[in-house]
Scaffold this active site. Sequence first.
Site, PDB file in Angstrom:
ATOM      1  N   CYS A 194     -26.103  -3.771  84.405  1.00 15.49           N
ATOM      2  CA  CYS A 194     -25.112  -4.131  85.439  1.00 15.49           C
ATOM      3  C   CYS A 194     -25.281  -5.578  85.874  1.00 15.49           C
ATOM      4  CB  CYS A 194     -25.185  -3.228  86.666  1.00 15.49           C
ATOM      5  SG  CYS A 194     -24.910  -1.509  86.325  1.00 15.49           S
ATOM      6  N   GLN A 225     -33.555  -3.140  94.724  1.00 15.05           N
ATOM      7  CA  GLN A 225     -34.619  -3.229  93.721  1.00 15.05           C
ATOM      8  C   GLN A 225     -35.939  -3.693  94.341  1.00 15.05           C
ATOM      9  OE1 GLN A 225     -35.331  -1.975  90.218  1.00 15.05           O
ATOM     10  NE2 GLN A 225     -33.172  -2.228  90.701  1.00 15.05           N
ATOM     11  N   LYS A 282     -34.049   4.834  94.681  1.00 12.35           N
ATOM     12  CA  LYS A 282     -34.956   3.942  93.963  1.00 12.35           C
ATOM     13  C   LYS A 282     -36.316   3.872  94.647  1.00 12.35           C
ATOM     14  CE  LYS A 282     -31.338   1.434  91.720  1.00 12.35           C
ATOM     15  NZ  LYS A 282     -30.527   0.227  91.615  1.00 12.35           N
ATOM     16  N   HIS A 338     -26.362  -7.911  90.676  1.00 15.30           N
ATOM     17  CA  HIS A 338     -25.896  -6.637  90.117  1.00 15.30           C
ATOM     18  C   HIS A 338     -24.369  -6.641  90.264  1.00 15.30           C
ATOM     19  CE1 HIS A 338     -25.375  -2.218  90.099  1.00 15.30           C
ATOM     20  NE2 HIS A 338     -26.590  -2.132  89.608  1.00 15.30           N
ATOM     21  N   ASP A 351     -29.395  -7.743  99.197  1.00 15.42           N
ATOM     22  CA  ASP A 351     -29.393  -6.467  98.490  1.00 15.42           C
ATOM     23  C   ASP A 351     -30.848  -6.133  98.140  1.00 15.42           C
ATOM     24  OD1 ASP A 351     -29.418  -4.505  96.559  1.00 15.42           O
ATOM     25  OD2 ASP A 351     -27.945  -5.457  95.259  1.00 15.42           O
TER      26      ASP A 351
HETATM   27  C1  LIG Z   1     -29.332  -0.094  91.716  1.00 14.31           C
HETATM   28  C2  LIG Z   1     -28.877  -1.338  92.298  1.00 14.31           C
HETATM   29  C3  LIG Z   1     -27.658  -1.415  92.997  1.00 14.31           C
HETATM   30  C4  LIG Z   1     -26.725  -0.237  93.111  1.00 14.31           C
HETATM   31  O1  LIG Z   1     -27.314   0.822  93.800  1.00 14.31           O
HETATM   32  P1  LIG Z   1     -26.550   2.227  93.896  1.00 14.31           P
HETATM   33  O2  LIG Z   1     -27.597   3.149  94.409  1.00 14.31           O
HETATM   34  O3  LIG Z   1     -26.113   2.559  92.505  1.00 14.31           O
HETATM   35  O4  LIG Z   1     -25.410   2.043  94.819  1.00 14.31           O
HETATM   36  C5  LIG Z   1     -27.323  -2.615  93.556  1.00 14.31           C
HETATM   37  N1  LIG Z   1     -28.102  -3.689  93.470  1.00 14.31           N
HETATM   38  C6  LIG Z   1     -29.280  -3.660  92.803  1.00 14.31           C
HETATM   39  C7  LIG Z   1     -30.136  -4.891  92.760  1.00 14.31           C
HETATM   40  C8  LIG Z   1     -29.705  -2.485  92.201  1.00 14.31           C
HETATM   41  O5  LIG Z   1     -30.862  -2.458  91.542  1.00 14.31           O
END
Ligand SMILES: *Cc1c(COP(=O)(O)O)cnc(C)c1O
Length: 403
Positions: free
Chosen positions: A361, A201, A224, A121, A198
């Site tokens: 993104c 997701q 999320k 992302h 990260d």
């Molecule tokens: C949504 C997302 C982000 C960013 O998250 P925010 O809540 O907008 O800070 C970063 N990495 C991944 C894989 C995402 O899906």
Amino acid sequence: MFDINTIREDFPILKRKVHGKPLIYFDNGATSQTPTQVIDTIVDYYTNYNANIHRGVHTLSQEATDKYEEARIKIQKHFNAKHSYEIILTAGTTESVNIVASGFSSILKEGDEVIVSALEHHSNIVPWQMMCEKTGAVLKVIPMDDQGALQMDVFDQLLSNKTKLVFCNHVSNALGTINPIETIIHKAHKFGAYVLIDGAQACPHIKPDVQELDVDFYVASAHKMCGPTGVGILYGKQELLELLPPYQGGGEMIETVTFEKTTYAGLPHKFEAGTPNICGGIAFGAAVDYMNAIGFDIIQQRENELLAYATEALSQIEGLKIYGTAHKTSVISFNIEGIHPYDIGSILDKLGIAVRTGHHCAQPIMDYFKIPGTVRASLSFYNTTEEIDTLVAAVKKAKMMLS
Ligand SMILES: *Cc1c(COP(=O)(O)O)cnc(C)c1O
């Protein structure tokens, strides 16, 4: 027992209409919907004990502090962190990544190497680029293949004693690919590199165990995973959070302040300057409770069934191509030959169906496939096969109208 009707009752928004049609929400990868249990927690906070935390002697402030710290412990247990102070409550994944990247900007040296995956992302690319520009460290990329999986043999070649940090998402938001993070962490550690995963997701689908993974940093966003926007976590191993300098100066993050010298508060407050998103943190705890009450085994089973059903049905449409076919979560990123994804998304919206279109993104992934973007339907446990049938019929309709 998973009863879909009971579950759907928990989400009041699923009853609304869009353009006169019942809402079908397939944009869960961008943000999930919010169950009554979480909404009630938010209403309860502002109705009954809204107060600033950690500083008041009065009752409301005590109650708010207790609930906020209880939420931290719920989140700690959910991720199985060793200590509650290893859970930093942040504004979300993006801020969490920036805390780590900015911290390493004062630790890395010229010639050090940093590895990121090609599936990242933008929030996981830009901060590292900034960090590398500042320090003279070199950014290397693990490429992906046609299935949307990382080329792990290239990762092996990139690793060396110069590698200081590795960043990878647990699950790709653009394609849904589940990355082999256990292997990535294990291999990086052999070279003494730290790993940040990260999980933004992944966390709607998977319950990660940070101790079992032996991951150094793990980040995620509440919104999320059935929680509110504007709150998330930075998990870090204690010794690493202690190593990193504070990110922002302000109230809450200091122990003593004089104009000569300030000493910083201990963890987690060192990284929590200013008044935090108190209500958001408490509601994040409620969201974690909600998802665990259903159970991640059941959530995964349900979502895998929906994914298989939707993949099969969409694949029947001539000219439709699905991107990312590796081991993945319930995300279907697709295009129809000769039609711009935005046009499909607009027609679906008119029919009450919310999907995402664009580069998600993750521009480098789109560049790899040489496409401007995709239509992304990201499914959640509260979606149904009937909704998928409606999606498939709507995509066929859109295709007819546009070709
Ligand atoms: C949504 C997302 C982000 C960013 O998250 P925010 O809540 O907008 O800070 C970063 N990495 C991944 C894989 C995402 O899906």
